[in-house]
Design a protein around this motif. Structure first.
Motif, PDB file in Angstrom:
ATOM      1  N   SER A   1       7.846   2.769   4.259  1.00 29.34           N
ATOM      2  CA  SER A   1       8.147   1.762   5.667  1.00 29.34           C
ATOM      3  C   SER A   1       5.735   0.991   5.242  1.00 29.34           C
ATOM      4  CB  SER A   1       8.048   1.959   6.768  1.00 29.34           C
ATOM      5  OG  SER A   1       9.052   2.238   6.819  1.00 29.34           O
ATOM      6  N   THR A   2       5.713   1.166   4.456  1.00 33.50           N
ATOM      7  CA  THR A   2       4.122   0.897   4.101  1.00 33.50           C
ATOM      8  C   THR A   2       3.780  -0.023   2.188  1.00 33.50           C
ATOM      9  OG1 THR A   2       3.310   2.453   3.217  1.00 33.50           O
ATOM     10  CG2 THR A   2       2.904   2.309   5.157  1.00 33.50           C
ATOM     11  N   CYS A   3       3.184  -0.650   1.978  1.00 34.53           N
ATOM     12  CA  CYS A   3       2.590  -0.962   0.680  1.00 34.53           C
ATOM     13  C   CYS A   3       0.929  -1.001  -0.373  1.00 34.53           C
ATOM     14  CB  CYS A   3       2.729  -2.978   0.465  1.00 34.53           C
ATOM     15  SG  CYS A   3       4.114  -3.395   1.267  1.00 34.53           S
ATOM     16  N   LYS A   4       1.034  -0.292  -0.900  1.00 38.41           N
ATOM     17  CA  LYS A   4       0.114  -0.016  -1.540  1.00 38.41           C
ATOM     18  C   LYS A   4      -0.264  -1.474  -2.777  1.00 38.41           C
ATOM     19  CE  LYS A   4      -1.198   3.943  -0.809  1.00 38.41           C
ATOM     20  NZ  LYS A   4      -2.012   5.300  -0.501  1.00 38.41           N
ATOM     21  N   THR A   5      -1.431  -1.854  -3.494  1.00 39.06           N
ATOM     22  CA  THR A   5      -2.040  -2.497  -4.157  1.00 39.06           C
ATOM     23  C   THR A   5      -1.995  -1.294  -6.021  1.00 39.06           C
ATOM     24  OG1 THR A   5      -2.705  -3.677  -2.851  1.00 39.06           O
ATOM     25  CG2 THR A   5      -3.995  -4.230  -5.058  1.00 39.06           C
ATOM     26  N   LEU A   6      -1.867  -1.655  -6.372  1.00 37.19           N
ATOM     27  CA  LEU A   6      -1.648  -0.903  -7.801  1.00 37.19           C
ATOM     28  C   LEU A   6      -2.561  -1.399  -8.837  1.00 37.19           C
ATOM     29  CD1 LEU A   6       1.015   0.288  -6.720  1.00 37.19           C
ATOM     30  CD2 LEU A   6       1.743   0.687  -8.916  1.00 37.19           C
ATOM     31  N   ILE A   7      -2.944  -2.940  -8.624  1.00 36.82           N
ATOM     32  CA  ILE A   7      -3.766  -3.326  -9.855  1.00 36.82           C
ATOM     33  C   ILE A   7      -4.131  -4.658  -8.887  1.00 36.82           C
ATOM     34  CG2 ILE A   7      -4.180  -5.480 -11.387  1.00 36.82           C
ATOM     35  CD1 ILE A   7      -1.848  -3.722 -13.107  1.00 36.82           C
ATOM     36  N   GLU A   8      -5.722  -4.493  -8.527  1.00 41.24           N
ATOM     37  CA  GLU A   8      -6.265  -5.948  -7.585  1.00 41.24           C
ATOM     38  C   GLU A   8      -7.235  -6.923  -8.375  1.00 41.24           C
ATOM     39  OE1 GLU A   8      -9.200  -4.036  -5.196  1.00 41.24           O
ATOM     40  OE2 GLU A   8      -8.025  -2.494  -4.342  1.00 41.24           O
ATOM     41  N   GLY A   9      -7.075  -8.564  -7.898  1.00 45.78           N
ATOM     42  CA  GLY A   9      -7.022  -9.495  -8.555  1.00 45.78           C
ATOM     43  C   GLY A   9      -6.014 -10.047  -9.358  1.00 45.78           C
ATOM     44  N   PRO A  10      -6.529 -10.973 -10.040  1.00 50.38           N
ATOM     45  CA  PRO A  10      -5.353 -12.165 -10.771  1.00 50.38           C
ATOM     46  C   PRO A  10      -4.915 -10.829 -11.818  1.00 50.38           C
ATOM     47  CG  PRO A  10      -7.479 -12.804 -10.089  1.00 50.38           C
ATOM     48  CD  PRO A  10      -7.673 -11.583  -9.623  1.00 50.38           C
ATOM     49  N   LEU A  11      -3.414 -10.362 -11.619  1.00 51.78           N
ATOM     50  CA  LEU A  11      -2.896 -10.524 -13.653  1.00 51.78           C
ATOM     51  C   LEU A  11      -2.815 -11.021 -14.236  1.00 51.78           C
ATOM     52  CD1 LEU A  11       0.580  -9.918 -11.515  1.00 51.78           C
ATOM     53  CD2 LEU A  11      -1.429  -8.523 -11.277  1.00 51.78           C
ATOM     54  N   SER A  12      -3.293  -9.891 -15.392  1.00 50.54           N
ATOM     55  CA  SER A  12      -4.257 -10.581 -16.632  1.00 50.54           C
ATOM     56  C   SER A  12      -3.084 -10.622 -18.334  1.00 50.54           C
ATOM     57  CB  SER A  12      -5.390  -9.357 -17.248  1.00 50.54           C
ATOM     58  OG  SER A  12      -4.759  -7.766 -17.347  1.00 50.54           O
ATOM     59  N   SER A  13      -1.422  -9.622 -17.658  1.00 45.37           N
ATOM     60  CA  SER A  13      -0.549  -9.067 -18.227  1.00 45.37           C
ATOM     61  C   SER A  13       0.951 -10.115 -17.520  1.00 45.37           C
ATOM     62  CB  SER A  13       0.026  -8.322 -18.849  1.00 45.37           C
ATOM     63  OG  SER A  13      -1.099  -7.710 -19.366  1.00 45.37           O
TER      64      SER A  13
END
Length: 161
Positions: A70-82
């Protein structure tokens, strides 16, 4: 102008300045919308997550992020480049997994691996990753659920608006 009119003039200038400048200061200090790749765990189990993507130098896989239930994690921070990202996840408590048809390399412990070929020969394991077409959006979120799907559980993606 007489002396009695000056306080009113100062109050009028102060009020005008406050109402004219306040919206500008608020706009400048407003927090911009976050852009990133997030994974949300809609189960009650601890899940280990790895991600694959194409970088300028070639294919990269990274892991493991531990995402509590029941949680979330950020794997890539910032605008996606792909445009395309690939995800593989394992349920650390019940042994299930969220996978797909795209073979990439993973390791037992925290890793960042360049390349997706010869995984076993290089001392890694091969895992099947699910592809996500982000449509070149700046943000993306994947939700891992317990619902049955083609690989044992549903994985849904959504671009952030």
């Amino acid at each position: 102008m007489n002396v009695a009119g000056r306080p009113r003039l100062r109050h009028a200038i102060a009020a005008f300045t406050l109402f004219a400048v306040l919206p500008i200061v608020a706009a400048i200090s407003a927090t911009p919308a976050r852009a990133d790749f997030r994974v949300c765990n809609a189960t009650q189990s601890l899940i280990g997550v790895s991600i694959g993507y194409r970088a300028k130098a070639g294919w990269i896989t990274e892991g493991w992020w531990h995402v509590e239930g029941s949680t979330c994690k950020t794997l890539i921070e910032g605008p996606l480049s792909s445009r395309y990202y690939y995800l593989y996840a394992e349920d650390a408590e019940r042994g299930g997994r969220w996978d797909g048809p795209i073979s990439m390399c993973v390791a037992d412990k925290q890793f960042k691996i360049a390349g997706v070929s010869d995984c076993v020969a290089r001392g890694f394991q091969r895992a099947g990753f699910q592809e996500y077409d982000t449509g070149e959006q700046a943000s993306w979120m994947v939700q891992l659920t317990d619902q049955p799907g083609t690989s044992g559980a549903a994985v849904t993606g959504a671009g952030a608006q």
